[in-house]
Design a protein around this motif. Structure first.
Motif: not given
Length: 414
Positions: A117, A270-271, A274-275, A277, A411
């Motif tokens: 990530k 961060e959003h 995360e997407n 990742y 995850k």
């Protein structure tokens, strides 16, 4: 996965279907000398032929056979089945239906994928850049002396002429033209640069060859332009008055503004991370999966995506055909460009469904209702209105939750 079923209907079954079809059609038949609905079959067929009878009988038979097959074979078609009529006459009916079913999915390795990530970092330059955007939004247009320059807003009257005749849509008064916005045809804004207040001039131009209005495309025109005012953008100072206008909670100086902006950028990054990742995990797991996708399933996803696309256009007040003309694309090209993403979406969906099955993930009624309540509170909606977003079905929400849990499995086991 495809299942092709062939059907042949003849003899007594076909005769009965045609009799029932005639009994339905004759109710609306009109023939001189007979009351409506009382026309003998021989007279009806002599006047109208047997085509309508066969067509009506065929429709009823196809519907019946389709339903029987679905129940008997326990089939769950995922897209509209394909019907092919091979023979339809007075003696018999032959047809085949191609059922498109869920493909067979063989999960590969979906744990221990070792996907990294991205780490999130916010730079000073990014903060300053975003603060600059905020200041720009609060900038004021102030009248200036001198000539029109790049970045200025000129208040103009203009009138366009083609062959010394004014053309439709080529005129306006008191129009605010931001120089550098490229909102006019090439050369217009450049022609206004350098003009002064109350100056009038003719600007000779040619419309682009691919201009939307065909009567103007490639044509030479003259715009008579008068500049009435020239305004420049004045960026506000970071003073007490600005922060009062900004009215941002807890922000009264530049340091506090920078801190808030930094947090907003960090949250967004961060959003996004995360997407990405999740997408990287799905891509890695899908590469280890074996699936034979029928083209019809991908095409159905393309149609769904295209519908979403046209709905977004409507919400923005943009006509579909006007968009195609302006963007210089065709409906077919838009759909073709969607195909790769559609295939990816479908693969990921089947991947997650397979993980749900492998991990024995189940969503209870209680859990679904609890999630519905939580979401309704977050979106400030009633549970009833929110459920409409899930087609008024708690099962759709359960499916959505199961897919989310499957992503969590990826995850947690990476």
């Amino acid at each position: 996965m495809k299942k092709i079923v062939n059907y042949k209907v003849s003899g007594e079954e076909w005769t009965k279907a045609k009799d029932e079809a005639f009994a339905k059609i004759v109710k609306k038949a009109k023939v001189d000398g007979f009351r409506q609905g009382k026309v003998p079959r021989s007279v009806f067929e002599k006047k109208y032929g047997t085509g309508d009878i066969i067509s009506e009988a065929m429709e009823k038979i196809v519907d019946a056979k389709y339903g029987e097959t679905i129940v008997k074979e326990k089939l769950i078609p995922v897209v509209e089945p394909k019907l092919e009529i091979e023979k339809a006459n007075d003696d018999e009916l032959e047809f085949k239906i191609t059922f498109i079913l869920d493909p067979e999915v063989k999960l590969g390795e979906y744990k221990g994928l070792k996907v990294k990530k991205e780490k999130v970092k916010v730079t000073k330059e990014e903060v300053e850049h975003e603060v600059g955007h905020i200041l720009d939004r609060y900038a004021e247009l102030v009248s200036k002396d001198g000539a029109v320059e790049e970045g200025d807003t000129a208040i103009i009257d203009f009138k366009g002429f083609k062959d010394n005749e004014a053309f439709d849509g080529g005129s306006a008064e008191g129009y605010s033209l931001e120089i550098g916005s490229h909102s006019f045809i090439p050369g217009f804004e450049e022609g206004v640069v350098g003009m002064k207040k109350e100056e009038n001039k003719d600007i000779e131009l040619s419309f682009p060859e691919d201009y939307m209005a065909k009567d103007l495309a490639g044509q030479k025109v003259v715009f008579n332009v008068t500049v009435h005012d020239i305004k420049k953008r004045v960026i506000p100072e970071l003073d007490e008055e600005f922060f009062k206008d900004l009215d941002m909670e807890g922000v009264t100086n530049k340091e506090e503004l920078n801190k808030v902006v930094e947090e907003e950028i960090k949250t967004q990054k961060e959003h996004d991370a995360e997407n990405k990742y999740i997408d990287d995990l799905l891509e890695a797991a899908s590469k280890n999966m074996t699936i034979d996708l029928d083209e019809e399933i991908v095409d159905a996803e393309v149609e769904r995506m295209y519908k979403e696309f046209t709905n977004r256009l409507k919400m923005q007040g943009i006509d579909e055909e006007l968009y195609f003309a302006y963007a210089k694309v065709t409906k077919e090209k838009v759909k073709e460009d969607m195909k790769k993403e559609a295939e990816t979406r479908v693969k990921y969906r089947y991947l997650l469904e397979a993980i749900v099955k492998a991990e024995k993930i189940e969503i209870s009624e209680k859990d679904a209702k609890a999630e519905l309540k939580k979401m309704a509170e977050n979106y400030k909606m009633t549970e009833e209105d929110l459920l409409k977003e899930f087609n008024n079905s708690l099962e759709v929400l359960k499916y959505d939750l199961a897919m989310r849990k499957a992503i969590e499995v990826l995850k947690e086991n990476n």
